[in-house]
Design a protein around this motif. Structure first.
Motif, short mmCIF file in Angstrom:
data_model
loop_
_atom_site.label_atom_id
_atom_site.label_comp_id
_atom_site.label_asym_id
_atom_site.label_seq_id
_atom_site.Cartn_x
_atom_site.Cartn_y
_atom_site.Cartn_z
N MET A 168 0.86 -1.20 0.00
CA MET A 168 0.00 0.00 0.00
C MET A 168 0.90 1.25 0.00
N THR A 169 0.59 2.20 -0.90
CA THR A 169 1.45 3.39 -0.97
C THR A 169 1.15 4.34 0.19
N LEU A 170 2.22 4.87 0.72
CA LEU A 170 2.10 5.92 1.76
C LEU A 170 2.38 7.24 1.09
N THR A 171 1.53 8.22 1.34
CA THR A 171 1.75 9.55 0.76
C THR A 171 1.67 10.59 1.87
N LEU A 172 2.66 11.47 1.89
CA LEU A 172 2.64 12.55 2.89
C LEU A 172 2.20 13.84 2.21
N ILE A 173 1.14 14.44 2.73
CA ILE A 173 0.77 15.78 2.27
C ILE A 173 1.69 16.74 3.01
N ASP A 174 2.48 17.46 2.23
CA ASP A 174 3.67 18.12 2.77
C ASP A 174 3.75 19.59 2.37
N VAL A 175 4.34 20.37 3.28
CA VAL A 175 4.88 21.69 2.95
C VAL A 175 6.32 21.62 3.47
N PRO A 176 7.32 21.63 2.59
CA PRO A 176 8.69 21.33 3.04
C PRO A 176 9.22 22.27 4.12
N LEU A 177 8.68 23.49 4.21
CA LEU A 177 9.16 24.42 5.24
C LEU A 177 8.54 24.15 6.61
N SER A 178 7.51 23.35 6.65
CA SER A 178 6.81 23.13 7.92
C SER A 178 7.63 22.26 8.88
N PRO A 179 7.87 22.74 10.11
CA PRO A 179 8.62 21.92 11.06
C PRO A 179 7.88 20.63 11.42
N PHE A 180 6.55 20.67 11.38
CA PHE A 180 5.78 19.48 11.73
C PHE A 180 5.92 18.42 10.63
N ALA A 181 5.89 18.88 9.38
CA ALA A 181 6.09 17.95 8.26
C ALA A 181 7.52 17.41 8.29
N GLN A 182 8.48 18.28 8.63
CA GLN A 182 9.88 17.83 8.70
C GLN A 182 10.05 16.74 9.76
N LYS A 183 9.38 16.95 10.90
CA LYS A 183 9.47 15.95 11.98
C LYS A 183 9.02 14.58 11.46
N VAL A 184 7.92 14.56 10.72
CA VAL A 184 7.39 13.29 10.20
C VAL A 184 8.33 12.70 9.15
N LYS A 185 8.85 13.56 8.25
CA LYS A 185 9.75 13.03 7.21
C LYS A 185 11.02 12.45 7.83
N LEU A 186 11.52 13.12 8.86
CA LEU A 186 12.71 12.59 9.55
C LEU A 186 12.42 11.21 10.12
N ALA A 187 11.27 11.08 10.76
CA ALA A 187 10.92 9.78 11.38
C ALA A 187 10.74 8.70 10.31
N LEU A 188 10.04 9.01 9.23
CA LEU A 188 9.84 8.01 8.16
C LEU A 188 11.18 7.59 7.57
N ARG A 189 12.04 8.59 7.36
CA ARG A 189 13.36 8.29 6.74
C ARG A 189 14.26 7.52 7.70
N GLU A 190 14.23 7.88 8.97
CA GLU A 190 15.04 7.15 9.95
C GLU A 190 14.57 5.70 10.07
N LYS A 191 13.27 5.48 9.83
CA LYS A 191 12.74 4.12 9.93
C LYS A 191 12.78 3.38 8.58
N ASN A 192 13.34 4.06 7.56
CA ASN A 192 13.43 3.47 6.21
C ASN A 192 12.07 3.06 5.66
N ILE A 193 11.05 3.86 5.93
CA ILE A 193 9.72 3.56 5.40
C ILE A 193 9.55 4.37 4.10
N PRO A 194 9.36 3.69 2.96
CA PRO A 194 9.21 4.45 1.71
C PRO A 194 7.89 5.22 1.68
N PHE A 195 7.92 6.44 1.16
CA PHE A 195 6.68 7.23 1.05
C PHE A 195 6.81 8.20 -0.11
#
Ligand SMILES: N[C@@H](CCC(=O)N[C@@H](CS)C(=O)NCC(=O)O)C(=O)O
Length: 258
Positions: A1-28
């Motif tokens: 199942m595809t994971l999609t993040l609705i994102d604004v790259p400048l948002s600290p909250f979105a950054q927090k989530v992207k960091l966690a997904l990337r640290e966990k090696n979860i593709p999105f």
């Protein structure tokens, strides 16, 4: 199942989530949205109209803290939370401070600089108060870090994902952690991580949007969200005229459902 993040790259909250997904090696996948424009998909994903929202198939999970909990429960390994309950509570508390008062002071600084909601004496007073608040936050973080390499303890984890965007934003706003401090050393360590580098590169690419955003808020085509700590900090720093002006112009909104 595809994971999609609705994102604004400048948002600290979105950054927090992207960091966690990337640290966990979860593709999105990333679907960028523009907060100054109506976007049906963003509103459908989150009744507050905020980002980030994580689409897991047909389901939407919103709020960065809830998203971090969701991904940890669904993909427990590698763990981003400390195992010990007390260390876990500590990580949550650090996240709470970063998402609340730390984000608020960075937000308000942006309001009166990039988005020019205050000038002259009022702007100077708000910026002076911001410097003081940031030093207080840095002192708190320095103490929380102690002699550990990371806020999560021995390894980079959830608390670090939560702290990074705000300390980086403070640095970008010319209030970096003091040279030689533990926090400065932590920031240098964090900046070596591929997850951090990729997330930061996306944020830097998004900086070009500031001018159009300033125009959209300035002309009241869009409203900035003053909620919780953002509203409180602006008031505490003497920014009542900023809020009154935003209400008169119709270019601020509060929290709650859209
Ligand atoms: N508590 C939320 C806050 C998210 C948030 O405030 N996002 C901002 C962007 S930084 C937003 O979407 N604001 C909506 C707006 O400006 O209309 C979370 O942790 O995800």
């Amino acid at each position: 199942m595809t994971l999609t993040l609705i994102d604004v790259p400048l948002s600290p909250f979105a950054q927090k989530v992207k960091l966690a997904l990337r640290e966990k090696n979860i593709p999105f996948e990333i679907r960028n949205t523009n907060l100054t424009e109506a976007d049906g998909a963003r509103l459908k994903a989150n009744p507050r109209g905020e980002i980030p929202a994580l689409l897991d198939g047909d389901a939407a999970v919103w709020d960065s803290t809830i998203i971090l909990e969701y991904i940890e429960e669904k993909w427990p390994e590698p763990a981003l939370w400390p195992k010990d309950p007390l260390a876990r509570a500590r990580a949550r508390q650090i996240e709470e401070i970063c998402d609340g008062p730390f984000e608020a002071v960075i937000f308000c600084t942006t309001e009166v600089t990039a988005f020019r909601r205050a000038e002259g004496e009022l702007q100077a007073a708000i910026l002076g108060a911001a410097k003081q608040t940031i030093q207080q936050l840095f002192a708190y973080l320095e103490e929380q870090l102690g002699d550990a390499p990371y806020f999560n303890g021995a390894s980079f984890g959830r608390a670090d994902c939560a702290v990074f965007p705000h300390v980086m934003n403070a640095k970008a706003q010319r209030t970096p952690p003091a040279e030689g401090s533990k926090l400065a050393a932590w920031l240098a360590r964090a900046l070596e991580r591929p997850s951090v580098q990729q997330t930061l590169a996306e944020a830097k690419a998004g900086l070009g949007e500031f001018k159009a955003m300033a125009e959209a808020y300035g002309s009241a085509r869009a409203k900035r969200q003053y909620r919780d700590f953002r509203l409180e900090w602006m008031l505490q720093a003497g920014g009542l005229p900023v809020i009154q002006d935003g209400l008169a112009k119709g270019n601020i909104r509060f929290g709650g459902l859209v």
